[in-house]
Scaffold this motif. Structure first.
Motif, short mmCIF file in Angstrom:
data_model
loop_
_atom_site.label_atom_id
_atom_site.label_comp_id
_atom_site.label_asym_id
_atom_site.label_seq_id
_atom_site.Cartn_x
_atom_site.Cartn_y
_atom_site.Cartn_z
N PHE A 107 0.57 -1.28 -0.09
CA PHE A 107 0.02 0.40 0.23
C PHE A 107 0.66 1.16 0.03
CE2 PHE A 107 -3.39 3.01 2.28
CZ PHE A 107 -3.85 2.41 1.31
N THR A 110 2.27 1.48 -3.92
CA THR A 110 1.76 2.28 -4.33
C THR A 110 1.11 3.69 -4.44
OG1 THR A 110 0.51 -0.06 -4.55
CG2 THR A 110 -0.57 1.46 -5.21
N LEU A 114 2.00 6.81 -7.07
CA LEU A 114 1.49 7.90 -7.93
C LEU A 114 1.94 9.38 -8.17
CD1 LEU A 114 -1.45 7.66 -5.87
CD2 LEU A 114 -1.77 7.47 -8.56
N GLN A 124 2.38 -0.27 -12.70
CA GLN A 124 1.08 -0.57 -13.67
C GLN A 124 1.42 -2.66 -13.59
OE1 GLN A 124 2.15 2.18 -16.15
NE2 GLN A 124 0.07 3.35 -15.30
N TYR A 127 -0.58 -4.26 -11.31
CA TYR A 127 -1.78 -4.21 -11.74
C TYR A 127 -2.03 -5.13 -12.95
CZ TYR A 127 -6.48 -2.25 -12.85
OH TYR A 127 -7.16 -2.21 -13.30
N ARG A 131 -4.70 -8.55 -12.80
CA ARG A 131 -5.74 -8.52 -13.55
C ARG A 131 -6.08 -9.87 -13.89
NH1 ARG A 131 -7.64 -6.83 -18.18
NH2 ARG A 131 -9.74 -6.10 -18.43
N GLU A 158 -13.23 -7.46 -13.45
CA GLU A 158 -12.45 -6.24 -13.11
C GLU A 158 -13.31 -5.86 -11.45
OE1 GLU A 158 -10.55 -3.79 -14.14
OE2 GLU A 158 -10.70 -4.86 -15.74
N TYR A 161 -12.10 -8.16 -9.10
CA TYR A 161 -10.33 -7.63 -9.17
C TYR A 161 -10.50 -6.48 -8.07
CZ TYR A 161 -5.67 -5.92 -9.59
OH TYR A 161 -4.37 -5.41 -9.58
N ALA A 162 -11.36 -5.62 -8.16
CA ALA A 162 -12.19 -4.37 -7.28
C ALA A 162 -12.40 -4.75 -6.06
CB ALA A 162 -13.36 -3.45 -7.84
N ASP A 165 -8.80 -6.23 -3.43
CA ASP A 165 -8.30 -4.77 -3.73
C ASP A 165 -9.09 -4.42 -2.68
OD1 ASP A 165 -5.25 -5.25 -4.76
OD2 ASP A 165 -5.66 -3.52 -5.75
#
Lengths: 204, 204
Positions: A107, A110, A114, A124, A127, A131, A158, A161-162, A165
């Motif tokens: 966390f 990540t 940004l 990415q 990610y 995914r 999606e 995955y959401a 996460d």
């Protein structure tokens, strides 16, 4: 004869020291000096392995994702059943203290990615990898005829995955509320909701 | 006569400057000096409003959540229908550039709260507030007889919250993949999956 030092092992030792400093004092306190101290080596020795803080952070971040992938690869699947998919998803959730530690570090990285371009592409890439794990699960359920017939595979990938996460973050930040039992029950309920009723007597 | 300065407005101006610095350069670069510069004021003036960086960060983090709550309060509901619940949930997702900006800043603050005790209680308070929004949605659907009859309200509250937070993060980090349209479709599909079939001719 010169002492043989395992280069990779030393780098991992530094990365693990970085995790501890990040977890205990925060990203903005994770200086090369503090990480060297935590690893029990001189700044000079650390510089031998990592020429910059960016390089050290990228290695440390990558090591978290490698550990998770290693665990996923080591699962022996009994077949592409709903139960196997649950096992796989549970490896991505903070089900124990070690995974919760990984979650906190991940966390922090990540969030740093940004604003830190050197970590962004790595973030990415992970990610995309995660995914594709979700896509694999949804597509397996569809291919095996376990999924509901009208499932929109892309949307469900999606959504899964959401959900995973989100659960990983809540289980990391609010372990008293989002317990391992609750996370497991949610994963079970979610898989059940996108699958046909099971034919066995134990409809989980 | 002395110039009347709106104290609260000045604090918000500083907080917004902090958001921009955090977003563009990262949390570890967000020094009081840089934030003052971004806000176009001296460090001394900034210190008049905030005696410490912690105080400034807590105010800035709180202002993000206040803005979101303000938007939620301003929604005029046509009734506790599935459509109204969707409107409410969309306010928590990065559906436009402004909300994506908020998402990035919120994410950075939440990561910092993991190691910064002064932000932790605020982060936990917002967690509880958002969780109660999810509970309100699920309980309203149950009370109105819209939800599936065998729904486990507690589990569905956590599942909805994890899904929304996960979507918020993916929509913030991967806007090209998790577009506003996809987020909306996922929210629609999720609400549909926990509700009975709608009686209108438009079963969305």
């Amino acid at each position: 004869m010169p002492k043989i030092v395992d280069h990779e092992k030393q780098k991992q030792r530094v990365a693990e020291a970085a995790w501890r400093v990040i977890r205990e004092e925060g990203m903005e306190q994770a200086t090369v000096r503090k990480i060297a101290e935590e690893a029990g080596m001189s700044v000079g020795s650390l510089r031998y392995y990592f020429s910059s803080q960016s390089e050290l952070f990228a290695f440390s971040m990558n090591l978290v994702s490698e550990r998770v992938k290693e665990r996923i690869r080591s699962i022996s699947f009994s077949g592409p059943s709903r139960e196997s998919m649950k096992l796989l998803l549970k490896e991505l959730l903070p089900m124990d203290e070690e995974k919760r530690f990984e979650g906190e570090v991940w966390f922090a990285f990540t969030a740093k990615a940004l604003s830190d371009k050197s970590l962004l592409s790595l973030s990415q890439q992970v990610y995309r990898e995660l995914r594709s794990v979700m896509a694999l699960i949804i597509n397996s359920l569809v291919d095996q005829g376990l999924a509901l017939p009208d499932l929109n595979a892309e949307l469900e990938t999606e959504r899964l995955y959401a959900l995973i996460d989100g659960l990983a973050i809540h289980g990391t930040l609010e372990p008293g509320q989002v317990t391992p039992d609750l996370m497991e029950n949610i994963v079970t309920a979610h898989l059940k909701s996108i699958c046909k009723a099971e034919r066995t007597s134990e409809n989980g």
